[in-house]
Scaffold this motif. Structure first.
Motif, mmCIF file in Angstrom:
data_model
loop_
_atom_site.group_PDB
_atom_site.id
_atom_site.type_symbol
_atom_site.label_atom_id
_atom_site.label_comp_id
_atom_site.label_asym_id
_atom_site.label_seq_id
_atom_site.Cartn_x
_atom_site.Cartn_y
_atom_site.Cartn_z
ATOM 1 N N PRO A 15 -6.354 -12.835 -9.121
ATOM 2 C CA PRO A 15 -6.364 -12.790 -7.654
ATOM 3 C C PRO A 15 -6.061 -11.372 -7.179
ATOM 4 C CG PRO A 15 -4.334 -13.798 -8.458
ATOM 5 C CD PRO A 15 -5.198 -13.567 -9.659
ATOM 6 N N ILE A 16 -6.538 -11.044 -6.002
ATOM 7 C CA ILE A 16 -6.301 -9.727 -5.417
ATOM 8 C C ILE A 16 -5.107 -9.809 -4.470
ATOM 9 C CG2 ILE A 16 -7.256 -7.896 -3.968
ATOM 10 C CD1 ILE A 16 -10.026 -8.694 -4.981
ATOM 11 N N TYR A 17 -4.152 -8.916 -4.654
ATOM 12 C CA TYR A 17 -2.965 -8.919 -3.795
ATOM 13 C C TYR A 17 -3.365 -8.541 -2.373
ATOM 14 C CZ TYR A 17 1.646 -7.784 -1.940
ATOM 15 O OH TYR A 17 2.778 -7.742 -1.175
ATOM 16 N N GLU A 18 -2.982 -9.374 -1.421
ATOM 17 C CA GLU A 18 -3.288 -9.117 -0.019
ATOM 18 C C GLU A 18 -2.066 -8.545 0.674
ATOM 19 O OE1 GLU A 18 -5.016 -12.370 2.051
ATOM 20 O OE2 GLU A 18 -6.455 -12.830 0.463
ATOM 21 N N THR A 19 -2.189 -7.338 1.170
ATOM 22 C CA THR A 19 -1.086 -6.691 1.865
ATOM 23 C C THR A 19 -0.998 -7.198 3.300
ATOM 24 O OG1 THR A 19 -2.496 -4.873 2.636
ATOM 25 C CG2 THR A 19 -1.433 -4.614 0.491
ATOM 26 N N GLY A 20 0.116 -6.878 3.956
ATOM 27 C CA GLY A 20 0.197 -7.148 5.382
ATOM 28 C C GLY A 20 -0.898 -6.387 6.098
#
Length: 363
Positions: A15-20
């Motif tokens: 999965p790709i880390y989603e930032t704020g």
């Protein structure tokens, strides 16, 4: 040949880390003035960076033609003195986030397992999967760690147990004696990774240095991103036994911590006034949110860190409405908390505006 056929098989499934969501993105999407947007999504310091860090970094801008000190000599010794440790107990990284990944690179392999709370920092999962190891995600009833369940999840395949305290994103707090008992119950071939990213905001900080002195396989991680306001510089550190710390130097990039980050962090450590103010503003802001939620009857969770959690009727709709109003918060879909929003505690004025827009979005 297709790229997906050439890549390591397990990488494509990561999965790709989603930032704020960045301020600039929201400004473009909703046609807003960036200066009027309030970001309360990524647990950044609402007071900005440490003034002493800004001053020190500004003076160093004329030396960017030189490579940084790959060994972090000065900051290593300053932090060691502050903690009462030896410099060789420490390792430095591009934020504590990098150190989590380096820990996985050093100690996880295919067939190994890592154990962590189901609603704890998602990078533990990402770092484990990166190494082809197996994630053991343990339920967190009522948004809290259940240490008995966490301990029961440890098997002969477990190499690392991760814990954030206060936890991100739920904010639950585990007391020192509970952690000591838990760590002492672990097999000697299991590493306990204790993430202290938000510990500076606590009135009573948990201290695991005695466990390290006992010879336990404990590694603690801290960051300058939160209370010191240096998230943009990316610098964090770990402390553990010298033997464990030495492995980080074997796998890290040669210049993984840039020179401005090292200089800024050095200065920030001396900024006691800013540190105390950040802590005070956070404490007062938490009370402000709690009072408002109680008065409006909204369900919330608020124990530690520099953020609160609030339950809303439709998190995705509320998230979008708040963005249109120029307020960015953090939904928790990736943490299996689809009804909850995480809100960074800001200044009194920022909190008031966020609460006003939040209540409007619920109507």
């Amino acid at each position: 040949m297709k790229i997906q056929d050439m890549a390591n098989p397990h990488i494509g499934g990561l999965p790709i880390y989603e930032t704020g969501k960045p301020i600039e993105y929201v400004a473009r999407e909703f046609g807003l003035d960036p200066d009027g947007i309030l970001k309360m999504a990524s647990n950044e310091n609402p007071l900005g960076p440490s003034p002493k860090a800004v001053e020190a970094v500004s003076k160093a801008l004329g030396h960017l033609n030189y490579y940084p000190d790959g060994g972090c000599y000065d900051i290593r010794r300053k932090v060691a003195a502050k903690l009462g440790l030896k410099p060789e107990n420490l390792a430095f990284g591009n934020g504590s986030n990098e150190l989590i990944t380096l820990l996985a690179q050093c100690f996880l392999d295919k067939g190994d397992e890592s154990v962590f709370g189901a609603q704890s920092f998602i990078v533990y999962k990402l770092a484990t999967l990166l190494m082809g190891a197996t994630c053991v995600s343990v339920p967190m009833p009522n948004l809290r760690y259940d240490l008995d369940m966490l301990r029961d999840a440890v098997t002969g395949k477990t190499k690392i147990v991760f814990m954030t305290n206060p936890n991100n994103p739920t904010g639950c707090v585990v007391k020192q004696d509970e952690i000591f008992n838990f760590v002492r119950s672990l097999p000697e071939n299991v590493i306990f990774c204790y993430d202290e990213a938000y510990s500076d905001f606590e009135e009573e900080m948990v201290d695991l240095r005695p466990l390290i002195a006992e010879g336990r396989n404990v590694i603690c991680m801290r960051t300058f991103s939160k209370i010191y306001g240096l998230a943009g510089l990316r610098i964090g550190y770990s402390y553990s036994s010298p033997e464990m710390a030495s492995y980080f130097d074997r796998v890290r990039e040669p210049f993984n911590v840039n020179s401005l980050a090292q200089i800024g962090a050095m200065a920030a450590l001396d900024d006691d006034e800013f540190y105390a103010k950040s802590k005070r503003v956070n404490f007062e802001g938490r009370k402000q949110f709690e009072k408002a939620f109680e008065e409006t009857g909204m369900e919330y969770f608020s124990e530690g860190g520099n953020f609160v959690m609030v339950k809303v009727s439709d998190a995705l709709d509320t998230f979008k409405k708040l963005q249109r109003a120029g307020v960015i918060v953090r939904p928790n879909f990736g943490y299996a908390l689809p009804e909850w929003l995480r809100i960074t505690i800001g200044t009194e004025e920022q909190n008031a505006r966020c609460l006003e827009e939040l209540l409007k979005a619920q109507k």
